[in-house]
Design a protein around this motif. Structure first.
Motif, mmCIF file in Angstrom:
data_model
loop_
_atom_site.group_PDB
_atom_site.id
_atom_site.type_symbol
_atom_site.label_atom_id
_atom_site.label_comp_id
_atom_site.label_asym_id
_atom_site.label_seq_id
_atom_site.Cartn_x
_atom_site.Cartn_y
_atom_site.Cartn_z
ATOM 1 N N ALA A 177 0.823 -1.223 0.000
ATOM 2 C CA ALA A 177 0.000 0.000 0.000
ATOM 3 C C ALA A 177 0.851 1.265 0.000
ATOM 4 C CB ALA A 177 -0.919 -0.011 1.221
ATOM 5 N N LEU A 178 0.432 2.207 -0.795
ATOM 6 C CA LEU A 178 1.042 3.543 -0.831
ATOM 7 C C LEU A 178 -0.099 4.540 -0.711
ATOM 8 C CD1 LEU A 178 3.425 3.200 -3.923
ATOM 9 C CD2 LEU A 178 4.114 3.348 -1.517
ATOM 10 N N PRO A 179 0.203 5.750 -0.251
ATOM 11 C CA PRO A 179 -0.870 6.751 -0.237
ATOM 12 C C PRO A 179 -1.319 7.011 -1.678
ATOM 13 C CG PRO A 179 1.084 7.501 0.969
ATOM 14 C CD PRO A 179 1.493 6.273 0.234
ATOM 15 N N ALA A 180 -2.620 6.897 -1.926
ATOM 16 C CA ALA A 180 -3.112 7.136 -3.283
ATOM 17 C C ALA A 180 -3.064 8.628 -3.582
ATOM 18 C CB ALA A 180 -4.540 6.604 -3.410
ATOM 19 N N PRO A 181 -2.683 9.015 -4.795
ATOM 20 C CA PRO A 181 -2.608 10.435 -5.114
ATOM 21 C C PRO A 181 -4.001 11.085 -5.089
ATOM 22 C CG PRO A 181 -2.157 9.077 -7.062
ATOM 23 C CD PRO A 181 -2.295 8.143 -5.905
ATOM 24 N N THR B 98 -5.307 13.063 -7.045
ATOM 25 C CA THR B 98 -5.931 13.082 -8.376
ATOM 26 C C THR B 98 -6.736 11.813 -8.620
ATOM 27 O OG1 THR B 98 -3.766 12.370 -9.166
ATOM 28 C CG2 THR B 98 -4.387 14.664 -9.590
ATOM 29 N N LEU B 99 -6.310 10.693 -8.018
ATOM 30 C CA LEU B 99 -7.062 9.440 -8.188
ATOM 31 C C LEU B 99 -8.453 9.588 -7.573
ATOM 32 C CD1 LEU B 99 -7.177 6.468 -9.055
ATOM 33 C CD2 LEU B 99 -6.169 5.872 -6.845
ATOM 34 N N ARG B 100 -8.469 10.197 -6.414
ATOM 35 C CA ARG B 100 -9.740 10.430 -5.741
ATOM 36 C C ARG B 100 -10.674 11.257 -6.633
ATOM 37 N NH1 ARG B 100 -10.711 10.054 -0.432
ATOM 38 N NH2 ARG B 100 -12.637 11.054 0.221
ATOM 39 N N ARG C 166 -10.613 11.474 -9.769
ATOM 40 C CA ARG C 166 -10.992 10.761 -10.986
ATOM 41 C C ARG C 166 -12.028 9.690 -10.704
ATOM 42 N NH1 ARG C 166 -5.172 9.622 -13.804
ATOM 43 N NH2 ARG C 166 -6.400 8.364 -15.209
ATOM 44 N N VAL C 167 -12.119 9.238 -9.473
ATOM 45 C CA VAL C 167 -13.014 8.117 -9.178
ATOM 46 C C VAL C 167 -14.307 8.571 -8.494
ATOM 47 C CG1 VAL C 167 -13.283 5.998 -7.839
ATOM 48 C CG2 VAL C 167 -11.138 6.443 -9.039
#
Lengths: 268, 192
Positions: free
Chosen positions: A56-60, A62-64, A66-67
């Motif tokens: 696991a890595l902190p999600a960027p 921008t992903l949030r 986009r989703v």
């Protein structure tokens, strides 16, 4: 292949490393009749998932963006895929709804259909391997493209804005509850407005968007819930000079100028 | 309140199962909470396999939207929500790495490191760090051939045929090494 050999594939199956469609079918057929194997696969898949979670890595952010904002607009699949294909009719090959390969014809007739269709599977590998290996890359590329097209078609407008190199998302809480997310890009003259959890309004009122700037305030459309009570995404055109987007509660039908204090104002 | 702060993996997963059930009903607020729990693992796994953050973000986006679309197909009797989601993420990402030039980056670095350390300055949750350490320790308890086979297959996305060719072992041996190694990991990690 002996039973022992098939059984030994449980690990390979659990880490998604099968590459041969015949072997995959054989293994799944074996699974359907072997409760101990199904249990072993469940445990080994769970083990593999722990390996995955450890990366696991902190999600960027921008992903949030986009989703989440448009997710309510994406249709959900029913629990059980339709299986009642009449045996006497050869249906045209349907486009896989999600890039998921349709199973080989034999299995479409309901024979030995394990609930694995309900699970994420080896994905495009089955379809690819059913064709010549030589075209596998092409098949997968086409399915990727279809997937992309579906997402794009699901919301062309949000794609246009989000695909801008300078796209950014801003989220703010609205007075009275809920959040509003504005996705904007200086290189585009449109923005996407998404909302979540805004209180339902009585029939006599509506949410209205405004483009605000030194030159004044212009109406930019109403936010109205659909049949399920969810407010769909709204795409609005940004007139020259506008530097903020506001949202107010107005009488049903909307107003030409805001008549109440904005519940949220987002910078462009 | 992240579920990751709850005491044990079982309770975490029970919380996720419930959230996924709500997502299947079209509950966007539940999806947002689920997103907060799983986006990091989904994205991290894609980065690990693809070694390219832009592609990983693209795949993670697809996977997370897929989770929303297919939530109703989740069957808790076949494994927990996290397993379902990570299996989906793994399959999607592996599909990509097997077809893309991303495999070039993979060629360079395959098998070098099982689990990346979190980026400098990133505050890991304590439980995340413990998970990571536990997985490292358990991988360390495998035989070399088990560890290498599982790492190449799971973390690098090679098929077991490719794994066999890379490490010069017969196919049947690789099959057994992967299964035996996973069973050992399962016991070491306390997976039930």
């Amino acid at each position: 292949m002996s039973g022992e050999d098939v059984h030994a594939l449980a690990g390979v199956y659990a880490v998604g490393a099968l590459d041969d469609a015949a072997e995959l079918r054989e293994f799944e057929a074996h699974l359907a009749h072997c409760e101990a194997c199904a249990e072993e696969v469940r445990q080994l898949q769970t083990t593999a998932a722990v390996l995955g979670r450890a990366t696991a890595l902190p999600a960027p952010p921008t992903l949030r963006a986009r989703v989440l904002p448009g997710i309510g607009e994406v249709p959900q699949d029913p629990a059980t895929p339709p299986t009642a294909t009449p045996l006497t009719v050869t249906p045209p090959t349907p486009v896989p709804p999600s890039g998921e390969p349709h199973p080989p014809a034999r299995r479409r007739r309901g024979l030995a259909r394990r609930p694995e269709l309900r699970w994420p599977r080896v994905g495009t590998l089955v379809a690819a391997a059913c064709l010549a290996v030589a075209v596998a890359v092409g098949v997968v590329a086409v399915q990727d493209q279809q997937r992309l097209d579906q997402l794009t078609a699901a919301n062309q407008a949000i794609s246009t804005v989000l695909s801008a190199p300078d796209a950014r998302a801003t989220t703010a809480r609205a007075t009275g509850g809920g959040t509003v997310t504005l996705v904007s890009a200086p290189s585009r003259d449109r923005v996407v407005v998404a909302s979540s959890g805004l209180p339902a309004l009585p029939g006599s009122k509506t949410y209205e968007l405004w483009m605000m700037g030194p030159a004044g305030i212009r109406p930019a459309g109403l936010l109205r819930p659909n049949a399920t009570g969810h407010i769909p995404l709204r795409v609005a055109t940004v007139p020259g000079g506008a530097n903020r987007v506001g949202l107010t509660v107005e009488p049903a039908g909307g107003s030409a100028q805001p008549t109440t204090t904005p519940i949220v104002v987002l910078p462009l | 309140m992240p579920l990751f702060r709850t005491p044990g993996p079982a309770q975490r997963d029970a919380g996720l199962d419930k959230l996924l059930g709500q997502v299947a009903q079209g509950d966007t607020a539940a999806f947002e909470r689920l997103y907060d729990e799983v986006a990091g693992p989904v994205y991290g796994l894609a980065v690990r396999i693809l070694r390219d953050s832009a592609q990983a973000e693209e795949i993670a986006q697809e996977v997370l939207i897929q989770v929303w679309r297919k939530a109703a197909s989740f069957d808790p009797s076949r494994g927990g929500a996290m397993t379902w989601i990570m299996t989906l993420a793994h399959h999607r990402t592996v599909d990509r790495v097997r077809t893309e030039q991303a495999s070039a980056a993979r060629e360079d670095q395959a098998g070098r490191r099982e689990i990346p350390a979190a980026a400098d300055g990133v505050a890991e949750l304590v439980l995340d760090r413990l998970d990571r350490q536990r997985v490292r320790d358990c991988l360390g308890s495998l035989t070399g051939a088990q560890r290498e086979s599982i790492t190449l297959a799971y973390y690098d996305g090679y098929t077991y045929r490719e794994v066999a060719a890379r490490i010069g072992l017969p196919l049947g041996t690789v099959k057994s090494r992967i299964r035996d190694g996973l069973i050992r990991l399962r016991d070491c990690l306390g997976v039930t």
